[in-house]
Scaffold this active site. Structure first.
Site, PDB file in Angstrom:
ATOM      1  N   GLN A  72      -4.147 -54.784 -13.596  1.00 25.31           N
ATOM      2  CA  GLN A  72      -4.036 -56.205 -13.258  1.00 25.31           C
ATOM      3  C   GLN A  72      -5.267 -56.979 -13.703  1.00 25.31           C
ATOM      4  OE1 GLN A  72      -1.480 -58.021 -12.309  1.00 25.31           O
ATOM      5  NE2 GLN A  72      -0.234 -56.184 -12.498  1.00 25.31           N
ATOM      6  N   SER A  73      -5.936 -56.524 -14.753  1.00 28.82           N
ATOM      7  CA  SER A  73      -7.158 -57.176 -15.232  1.00 28.82           C
ATOM      8  C   SER A  73      -6.892 -58.589 -15.766  1.00 28.82           C
ATOM      9  CB  SER A  73      -7.771 -56.319 -16.344  1.00 28.82           C
ATOM     10  OG  SER A  73      -8.767 -57.057 -17.034  1.00 28.82           O
ATOM     11  N   ASN A  74      -7.576 -59.551 -15.158  1.00 23.17           N
ATOM     12  CA  ASN A  74      -7.526 -60.930 -15.665  1.00 23.17           C
ATOM     13  C   ASN A  74      -8.265 -61.037 -16.993  1.00 23.17           C
ATOM     14  OD1 ASN A  74      -6.307 -62.154 -13.223  1.00 23.17           O
ATOM     15  ND2 ASN A  74      -8.205 -61.444 -12.276  1.00 23.17           N
TER      16      ASN A  74
END
Ligand SMILES: *Cc1c(COP(=O)(O)O)cnc(C)c1O
Length: 325
Positions: A72-74
């Site tokens: 879920q890395s922005n």
């Protein structure tokens, strides 16, 4: 050096008062800096770093970007978008195993055209060199962006952000006493510290730590300090800063990275219901909880102006639908 960037976002991002929240916490006046509105494929603080990192990659004649993070890395999602804009191929190394359904940031990274590799336990770029060799053997020229985009080049985005805020404060005839923000890979914090020296910002930073794990046995304070030392030299800043000058608050990271508790859930709902602004569950939810805890317990002097630097993260909300419903 400050202008050596590839434009990716809409700047300046808004800086405005939180009217209802300031009434709920009447000992303080609360403001917010809207880096959730940088505009790059749903925005966030990595846009600022990527403007400098992508420029460097293009200047070096690279055609491929490699970076890493959690699923879920922005940072990875914004990197994928930046690569689309700049005409670069993007390879993402993401922790864990391939899920059956893509959602949140992972879904967006995929839509944005990134090649995605799942790396199991490794979510901080441990496997980057292996992939780089493979791609180089196929004739690609690779540029590796470190975890979170946090090196001196990336931090330049936040040096520039201080200039932006300083101009907004002058325009709005405003003094901010304390600035709260989430700190995790260190680039945001290092850039803010350097920018404060260059542009003589009269605010104190309260960085809230998000991830209690160390990367390769190095503390986040040390990571920040290393980038700051490089910056002092490269930007010709005549000031001594030591490790003990780097303030990182570790009071709110006990649950570990990406674990959402009632603390985060309650403040996400409090801000949403009062101001119509969405925080994210991993970073800004935790940091905003930390800030409100400071205010409730009067850990900073009353009758002061505080600012929350919203660093984005909206897409991750959808991954936590069960916890947040
Ligand atoms: C990456 C990130 C941060 C932390 O910024 P660093 O520069 O890595 O310390 C904070 N908030 C969000 C939403 C992020 O994606």
């Amino acid at each position: 050096m400050i202008d050596n960037k590839f434009n990716l976002g809409f700047f300046p991002t808004p800086l405005h008062k939180l009217r209802k929240l300031s009434k709920i916490y009447p000992d303080y006046t609360i403001f917010i800096k809207r880096d959730d509105q940088t505009g790059l494929a749903s925005g966030g603080n990595k846009t600022r770093k990527l403007e400098y990192l992508i420029k460097q990659a293009l200047d070096e004649g690279c055609d491929t970007i490699i970076t890493a993070g959690a699923q879920q890395s922005n940072h990875c999602r914004q990197t994928a978008a930046a690569c689309a804009l700049a005409g670069l191929k993007c390879h993402l190394l993401l922790g864990g195993i391939k899920p059956e359904v893509y959602d949140g940031n992972l879904l967006l990274s995929s839509i944005l055209g990134a090649a995605i590799h799942f790396t199991g336990e490794n979510r901080k770029g441990e496997d980057v060199e292996i992939l780089k060799k493979k791609l180089e053997n196929k004739g690609r020229k690779c540029f590796v962006i470190p975890y979170g985009g946090s090196n001196f080049t990336g931090a330049m985005g936040f040096v520039n952000a201080v200039k932006e805020v300083k101009e907004q404060l002058i325009e709005q005839k405003l003094k901010i006493d304390y600035i709260f923000f989430a700190s995790s890979s260190g680039g945001t914090q290092a850039g803010l510290i350097l920018g404060k020296e260059i542009y003589q910002l009269q605010s104190e930073f309260i960085a809230i730590n998000i991830d209690k794990d160390e990367t390769k046995g190095v503390s986040l304070e040390e990571v920040v300090e290393n980038i700051v030392q490089e910056g002092l030299q490269k930007l010709n800043i005549d000031k001594k800063i030591q490790l003990s000058d780097i303030y990182l608050n570790r009071d709110y990271d006990k649950e570990g990275y990406g674990i959402v508790t009632n603390n985060e859930i309650n403040v996400i709902k409090e801000l949403a219901k009062n101001e119509g602004i969405l925080l994210d569950p991993v970073y800004t939810g935790r940091a905003f909880y930390g800030m409100l805890d400071f205010l409730k317990r009067k850990r900073i002097p009353t009758n002061t102006n505080v600012l929350f630097w919203h660093t984005g993260g909206l897409p991750a909300l959808f991954k936590y639908a069960n916890e947040l419903k």
